[in-house]
Design an enzyme around this catalytic site. Structure first.
Site, PDB file in Angstrom:
ATOM      1  N   SER A  29       0.823  -1.218   0.000  1.00 13.18           N
ATOM      2  CA  SER A  29       0.000   0.000   0.000  1.00 13.18           C
ATOM      3  C   SER A  29       0.853   1.263   0.000  1.00 13.18           C
ATOM      4  CB  SER A  29      -0.915   0.020   1.232  1.00 13.18           C
ATOM      5  OG  SER A  29      -1.836  -1.034   1.200  1.00 13.18           O
ATOM      6  N   HIS A  60      -3.431   0.304  -4.511  1.00  8.14           N
ATOM      7  CA  HIS A  60      -2.975  -0.874  -5.260  1.00  8.14           C
ATOM      8  C   HIS A  60      -3.478  -0.732  -6.697  1.00  8.14           C
ATOM      9  CE1 HIS A  60      -1.570  -3.219  -1.728  1.00  8.14           C
ATOM     10  NE2 HIS A  60      -2.463  -2.467  -1.108  1.00  8.14           N
ATOM     11  N   HIS A  82      -5.415  -9.063  -1.371  1.00  7.44           N
ATOM     12  CA  HIS A  82      -5.527  -9.524   0.007  1.00  7.44           C
ATOM     13  C   HIS A  82      -6.580 -10.626   0.099  1.00  7.44           C
ATOM     14  CE1 HIS A  82      -4.122  -5.337   0.118  1.00  7.44           C
ATOM     15  NE2 HIS A  82      -3.476  -5.656   1.212  1.00  7.44           N
ATOM     16  N   TYR A  84      -8.917 -10.983   2.242  1.00  8.85           N
ATOM     17  CA  TYR A  84     -10.249 -10.498   2.593  1.00  8.85           C
ATOM     18  C   TYR A  84     -11.006  -9.930   1.391  1.00  8.85           C
ATOM     19  CZ  TYR A  84      -8.064  -5.815   2.809  1.00  8.85           C
ATOM     20  OH  TYR A  84      -7.394  -4.656   2.527  1.00  8.85           O
ATOM     21  N   GLU A  85     -10.311  -9.666   0.279  1.00  6.49           N
ATOM     22  CA  GLU A  85     -10.996  -9.108  -0.885  1.00  6.49           C
ATOM     23  C   GLU A  85     -11.875 -10.141  -1.586  1.00  6.49           C
ATOM     24  OE1 GLU A  85      -8.590  -6.231  -3.347  1.00  6.49           O
ATOM     25  OE2 GLU A  85      -6.992  -7.052  -2.091  1.00  6.49           O
ATOM     26  N   ALA A 112       2.669  -2.382   3.950  1.00  3.69           N
ATOM     27  CA  ALA A 112       2.451  -1.364   4.969  1.00  3.69           C
ATOM     28  C   ALA A 112       1.931  -2.079   6.205  1.00  3.69           C
ATOM     29  CB  ALA A 112       1.438  -0.337   4.478  1.00  3.69           C
ATOM     30  N   MET A 206      -2.030  -7.366   6.890  1.00  4.27           N
ATOM     31  CA  MET A 206      -3.045  -8.262   6.335  1.00  4.27           C
ATOM     32  C   MET A 206      -2.593  -8.921   5.034  1.00  4.27           C
ATOM     33  SD  MET A 206      -6.240  -5.676   6.970  1.00  4.27           S
ATOM     34  CE  MET A 206      -6.360  -4.754   8.508  1.00  4.27           C
ATOM     35  N   SER A 207      -1.300  -9.174   4.908  1.00  3.88           N
ATOM     36  CA  SER A 207      -0.792  -9.722   3.653  1.00  3.88           C
ATOM     37  C   SER A 207       0.500 -10.488   3.902  1.00  3.88           C
ATOM     38  CB  SER A 207      -0.532  -8.576   2.657  1.00  3.88           C
ATOM     39  OG  SER A 207       0.530  -7.751   3.126  1.00  3.88           O
ATOM     40  N   ASN A 230       1.877   3.180  10.964  1.00  2.36           N
ATOM     41  CA  ASN A 230       1.062   3.686  12.081  1.00  2.36           C
ATOM     42  C   ASN A 230       1.331   2.842  13.316  1.00  2.36           C
ATOM     43  OD1 ASN A 230      -0.695   1.746  10.243  1.00  2.36           O
ATOM     44  ND2 ASN A 230      -1.427   1.478  12.347  1.00  2.36           N
ATOM     45  N   HIS A 242      -7.109   3.781   6.688  1.00  6.67           N
ATOM     46  CA  HIS A 242      -6.284   3.430   5.531  1.00  6.67           C
ATOM     47  C   HIS A 242      -5.623   4.677   4.964  1.00  6.67           C
ATOM     48  CE1 HIS A 242      -4.894   0.873   2.306  1.00  6.67           C
ATOM     49  NE2 HIS A 242      -5.351   1.730   1.416  1.00  6.67           N
TER      50      HIS A 242
END
Length: 272
Positions: A29, A60, A82, A84-85, A112, A206-207, A230, A242
């Site tokens: 990201s 992306h 990802h 979750y997509e 990220a 998440m990746s 963050n 995000h």
């Protein structure tokens, strides 16, 4: 799966000819601009590639970029998929399968990530020493035959050493730590963050984990780099978003690009 990848490769080969990338870079990201620095580049929209899954998350772009970086033939993935997509692990690892079919031997995977280690700060770059798979997914289950156990480090020791030494030489805030992969798409709760810190995680995202497992299975050497964008929930009092992730990644894009370019240069010089 094999037939789908072969159809994708056929389309790609019609556009790049006999160009054979040596290194592939999955750009996380806000980090995709590095591919714009490739020389003699060919950019292919993933939506045009047969069977190729489409990223849907902001930051992306959805491009495969072929070119040269410090005289090394490279493939940049502007955008990842990802879990979750789509809920399909096959989509997540599809870029790695494509890279493998194109002959890539080294994979640089970036992301990220939220900082769990209180000694880290947003904008730091973290070389991934190892990971913890809290996604509870294993992409190797889609390979029904000839399964191999991972009997070597997930992240190549020599590549890690090169990245850390290069970061220090460049005066970049470089860290090393443990990455924890979770499914998302929600950010972790403060209680979850505290639990992850206690078991030794330095960053969470998440990746990455499925791609790395697959690359190792296919015999690639892997370098992982997280951009700490963050503080995770409970460490920071700010509400996570995000937009914050992509904003911080954008601020450190120059340092990130410089680090990757110098690492690739050293890989070529050493002949790894």
């Amino acid at each position: 799966m094999k037939a789908k990848v072969e159809e994708s490769i056929s389309y790609i080969r019609n556009l790049i000819g006999d160009f054979n990338p040596e290194i592939a870079i999955i750009l996380g990201s806000g980090l995709g601009e590095l591919a714009e620095e490739f020389k003699n580049k060919t950019k292919i929209k993933t939506e045009k590639i047969p069977n190729y899954p489409q990223p849907t998350v902001e930051g992306h772009a959805g491009n495969l970029v072929f070119g040269e970086l410090n005289d090394v033939r490279v493939l940049g993935f502007q955008g990842r998929i990802h879990f979750y997509e789509s809920g399909e692990i096959e989509n997540v690892i599809y870029p790695v399968l494509v890279a493998n079919e194109l002959g890539v031997k080294i994979l640089i995977v970036t992301n990220a990530a939220g900082g769990l280690n209180k000694n880290f700060k947003p904008g730091d770059l973290m070389v991934i020493a190892d990971h913890i798979n809290f996604m509870f997914l294993n992409p190797l289950l889609i390979f029904p035959q000839n399964l191999k156990r991972m009997n070597h480090p997930a992240y190549d020791d020599r590549l890690k050493k090169i990245a850390i030494e290069t970061g220090i030489e460049l005066g970049i805030s470089i860290r090393e730590g443990i990455y924890c992969g979770v499914r998302g798409p929600n950010y972790e709760t403060p209680a979850e963050v505290e639990m992850l810190r206690k078991i030794g995680c330095d960053a969470v995202g998440m990746s990455t984990v499925p791609e790395v497992i697959t690359a190792n299975f296919l015999g690639m050497r892997v370098l992982g780099i997280s951009c700490i964008t963050n503080y995770a929930a409970g460490i920071s009092k700010n509400k996570l978003s995000h937009e914050e992730v992509t904003a911080v990644a954008s601020k450190v894009k120059n340092e990130f690009s410089l680090l990757i370019k110098e690492v690739i240069k050293k890989i070529k010089q050493i002949g790894i």
